[in-house]
Write a protein that holds these residues in place. Structure first.
Motif, PDB file in Angstrom:
ATOM      1  N   ASP A  16       0.822  -1.209   0.000  1.00  0.00           N
ATOM      2  CA  ASP A  16       0.000   0.000   0.000  1.00  0.00           C
ATOM      3  C   ASP A  16       0.856   1.260   0.000  1.00  0.00           C
ATOM      4  OD1 ASP A  16      -2.415  -1.354  -0.066  1.00  0.00           O
ATOM      5  OD2 ASP A  16      -2.476  -1.566   2.110  1.00  0.00           O
ATOM      6  N   GLU A  17       1.933   1.252   0.756  1.00  0.00           N
ATOM      7  CA  GLU A  17       2.835   2.411   0.764  1.00  0.00           C
ATOM      8  C   GLU A  17       3.443   2.617  -0.613  1.00  0.00           C
ATOM      9  OE1 GLU A  17       5.462   1.191   3.874  1.00  0.00           O
ATOM     10  OE2 GLU A  17       4.343   2.264   5.410  1.00  0.00           O
ATOM     11  N   ASN A  18       3.815   1.521  -1.261  1.00  0.00           N
ATOM     12  CA  ASN A  18       4.370   1.585  -2.610  1.00  0.00           C
ATOM     13  C   ASN A  18       3.338   2.162  -3.588  1.00  0.00           C
ATOM     14  OD1 ASN A  18       6.245   1.208  -4.682  1.00  0.00           O
ATOM     15  ND2 ASN A  18       5.567  -0.873  -5.064  1.00  0.00           N
ATOM     16  N   LEU A  19       2.098   1.711  -3.469  1.00  0.00           N
ATOM     17  CA  LEU A  19       1.040   2.225  -4.334  1.00  0.00           C
ATOM     18  C   LEU A  19       0.825   3.720  -4.094  1.00  0.00           C
ATOM     19  CD1 LEU A  19      -1.193   1.766  -6.414  1.00  0.00           C
ATOM     20  CD2 LEU A  19      -2.700   1.120  -4.518  1.00  0.00           C
ATOM     21  N   ILE A  20       0.795   4.141  -2.847  1.00  0.00           N
ATOM     22  CA  ILE A  20       0.623   5.560  -2.516  1.00  0.00           C
ATOM     23  C   ILE A  20       1.752   6.382  -3.120  1.00  0.00           C
ATOM     24  CG2 ILE A  20       0.657   7.236  -0.617  1.00  0.00           C
ATOM     25  CD1 ILE A  20      -0.838   5.062   1.052  1.00  0.00           C
ATOM     26  N   GLU A  21       2.972   5.888  -3.009  1.00  0.00           N
ATOM     27  CA  GLU A  21       4.117   6.605  -3.589  1.00  0.00           C
ATOM     28  C   GLU A  21       3.982   6.727  -5.109  1.00  0.00           C
ATOM     29  OE1 GLU A  21       6.744   8.236  -2.242  1.00  0.00           O
ATOM     30  OE2 GLU A  21       5.714   7.927  -0.347  1.00  0.00           O
ATOM     31  N   GLU A  22       3.539   5.671  -5.744  1.00  0.00           N
ATOM     32  CA  GLU A  22       3.375   5.704  -7.196  1.00  0.00           C
ATOM     33  C   GLU A  22       2.271   6.674  -7.607  1.00  0.00           C
ATOM     34  OE1 GLU A  22       5.254   4.525  -9.604  1.00  0.00           O
ATOM     35  OE2 GLU A  22       6.603   3.733  -8.095  1.00  0.00           O
TER      36      GLU A  22
ATOM     37  N   LYS B 132     -11.779   1.719  18.698  1.00  0.00           N
ATOM     38  CA  LYS B 132     -13.119   1.597  19.286  1.00  0.00           C
ATOM     39  C   LYS B 132     -14.110   0.912  18.354  1.00  0.00           C
ATOM     40  CE  LYS B 132     -12.601   5.668  22.181  1.00  0.00           C
ATOM     41  NZ  LYS B 132     -13.030   7.060  22.403  1.00  0.00           N
ATOM     42  N   ALA B 133     -13.702   0.627  17.143  1.00  0.00           N
ATOM     43  CA  ALA B 133     -14.619   0.060  16.159  1.00  0.00           C
ATOM     44  C   ALA B 133     -14.952  -1.404  16.425  1.00  0.00           C
ATOM     45  CB  ALA B 133     -14.036   0.213  14.756  1.00  0.00           C
ATOM     46  N   GLY B 134     -14.242  -2.058  17.341  1.00  0.00           N
ATOM     47  CA  GLY B 134     -14.534  -3.441  17.692  1.00  0.00           C
ATOM     48  C   GLY B 134     -14.073  -4.465  16.677  1.00  0.00           C
ATOM     49  N   LEU B 135     -13.039  -4.137  15.943  1.00  0.00           N
ATOM     50  CA  LEU B 135     -12.511  -5.050  14.932  1.00  0.00           C
ATOM     51  C   LEU B 135     -11.438  -5.954  15.536  1.00  0.00           C
ATOM     52  CD1 LEU B 135     -12.080  -2.366  12.145  1.00  0.00           C
ATOM     53  CD2 LEU B 135     -13.890  -4.076  12.273  1.00  0.00           C
ATOM     54  N   PRO B 136     -11.142  -7.081  14.896  1.00  0.00           N
ATOM     55  CA  PRO B 136     -10.061  -7.952  15.365  1.00  0.00           C
ATOM     56  C   PRO B 136      -8.723  -7.195  15.345  1.00  0.00           C
ATOM     57  CG  PRO B 136     -11.375  -9.072  13.701  1.00  0.00           C
ATOM     58  CD  PRO B 136     -11.837  -7.652  13.745  1.00  0.00           C
ATOM     59  N   PRO B 137      -7.814  -7.511  16.284  1.00  0.00           N
ATOM     60  CA  PRO B 137      -6.536  -6.788  16.395  1.00  0.00           C
ATOM     61  C   PRO B 137      -5.723  -6.741  15.102  1.00  0.00           C
ATOM     62  CG  PRO B 137      -6.835  -8.226  18.283  1.00  0.00           C
ATOM     63  CD  PRO B 137      -7.956  -8.519  17.321  1.00  0.00           C
ATOM     64  N   ASN B 138      -5.686  -7.832  14.348  1.00  0.00           N
ATOM     65  CA  ASN B 138      -4.901  -7.826  13.102  1.00  0.00           C
ATOM     66  C   ASN B 138      -5.503  -6.867  12.072  1.00  0.00           C
ATOM     67  OD1 ASN B 138      -7.097  -9.659  12.839  1.00  0.00           O
ATOM     68  ND2 ASN B 138      -6.099 -10.630  11.100  1.00  0.00           N
ATOM     69  N   VAL B 139      -6.818  -6.756  12.046  1.00  0.00           N
ATOM     70  CA  VAL B 139      -7.483  -5.830  11.128  1.00  0.00           C
ATOM     71  C   VAL B 139      -7.205  -4.394  11.560  1.00  0.00           C
ATOM     72  CG1 VAL B 139      -9.726  -5.042  10.250  1.00  0.00           C
ATOM     73  CG2 VAL B 139      -9.271  -7.492  10.503  1.00  0.00           C
ATOM     74  N   VAL B 140      -7.255  -4.147  12.875  1.00  0.00           N
ATOM     75  CA  VAL B 140      -6.973  -2.806  13.411  1.00  0.00           C
ATOM     76  C   VAL B 140      -5.553  -2.382  13.048  1.00  0.00           C
ATOM     77  CG1 VAL B 140      -6.667  -1.458  15.527  1.00  0.00           C
ATOM     78  CG2 VAL B 140      -8.653  -2.950  15.286  1.00  0.00           C
TER      79      VAL B 140
ATOM     80  N   ALA C 223      -2.034   1.082   9.845  1.00  0.00           N
ATOM     81  CA  ALA C 223      -0.865   1.223   8.974  1.00  0.00           C
ATOM     82  C   ALA C 223      -1.253   1.923   7.669  1.00  0.00           C
ATOM     83  CB  ALA C 223      -0.257  -0.147   8.676  1.00  0.00           C
ATOM     84  N   ARG C 224      -2.378   1.536   7.098  1.00  0.00           N
ATOM     85  CA  ARG C 224      -2.826   2.164   5.850  1.00  0.00           C
ATOM     86  C   ARG C 224      -3.176   3.638   6.061  1.00  0.00           C
ATOM     87  NH1 ARG C 224      -6.722  -1.822   2.424  1.00  0.00           N
ATOM     88  NH2 ARG C 224      -5.261  -3.520   2.153  1.00  0.00           N
ATOM     89  N   VAL C 225      -3.905   3.914   7.128  1.00  0.00           N
ATOM     90  CA  VAL C 225      -4.308   5.296   7.400  1.00  0.00           C
ATOM     91  C   VAL C 225      -3.085   6.168   7.674  1.00  0.00           C
ATOM     92  CG1 VAL C 225      -5.558   6.811   8.993  1.00  0.00           C
ATOM     93  CG2 VAL C 225      -6.642   4.721   8.161  1.00  0.00           C
ATOM     94  N   LEU C 226      -2.131   5.655   8.443  1.00  0.00           N
ATOM     95  CA  LEU C 226      -0.924   6.428   8.728  1.00  0.00           C
ATOM     96  C   LEU C 226      -0.172   6.755   7.442  1.00  0.00           C
ATOM     97  CD1 LEU C 226       1.103   7.756  10.599  1.00  0.00           C
ATOM     98  CD2 LEU C 226       2.200   5.519  10.867  1.00  0.00           C
ATOM     99  N   ALA C 227      -0.003   5.767   6.579  1.00  0.00           N
ATOM    100  CA  ALA C 227       0.701   6.003   5.317  1.00  0.00           C
ATOM    101  C   ALA C 227      -0.026   7.053   4.487  1.00  0.00           C
ATOM    102  CB  ALA C 227       0.826   4.692   4.521  1.00  0.00           C
TER     103      ALA C 227
END
Length: 109
Positions: free
Chosen positions: A4-10, A85-93, A98-102
């Motif tokens: 995803d970071e690579n895609l954002i950079e492109e 707070k969205a109640g999602l599984p830890p791996n999804v969170v 990571a995507r939002v930060l990038a």
């Protein structure tokens, strides 16, 4: 750098894809060319690039990110709290954060 970071950079190299003030923003032909080049650089299919970009963009919008802030760290902390707070599984969170930060870092450059 993850996919995803690579895609954002492109995509950053092709402002006509996301900048509505770009003179070629409405040119489907030029956008198609840009996506083909992004696809070649990321080694994903053109449709996968478009799909992942839309997903990243929609995810960014879904968590209430309407405008840039002066403090990226403060802004990300606020988003991280909403996501947790969205109640999602830890791996999804973790993946969402990571995507939002990038994406936030990209927009604030």
């Amino acid at each position: 750098m993850n996919l995803d970071e690579n895609l954002i950079e492109e995509v950053r190299n092709y402002q006509l894809i996301c900048d509505i003030s770009h003179r070629d923003y409405k040119s489907f032909r030029k956008k198609d060319i840009a996506w083909k080049e992004i696809s070649a650089h990321t080694r994903l299919s053109e449709s996968e690039c478009r799909k992942r970009w839309k997903s990243l963009r929609d995810l960014y919008k879904r968590f209430g990110v309407a405008q840039k802030t002066n403090s990226t760290a403060q802004h990300f902390a606020s988003l991280a709290a909403k996501i947790s707070k969205a109640g999602l599984p830890p791996n999804v969170v973790r993946e969402i954060k990571a995507r939002v930060l990038a994406f936030v870092l990209w927009l604030n450059e």
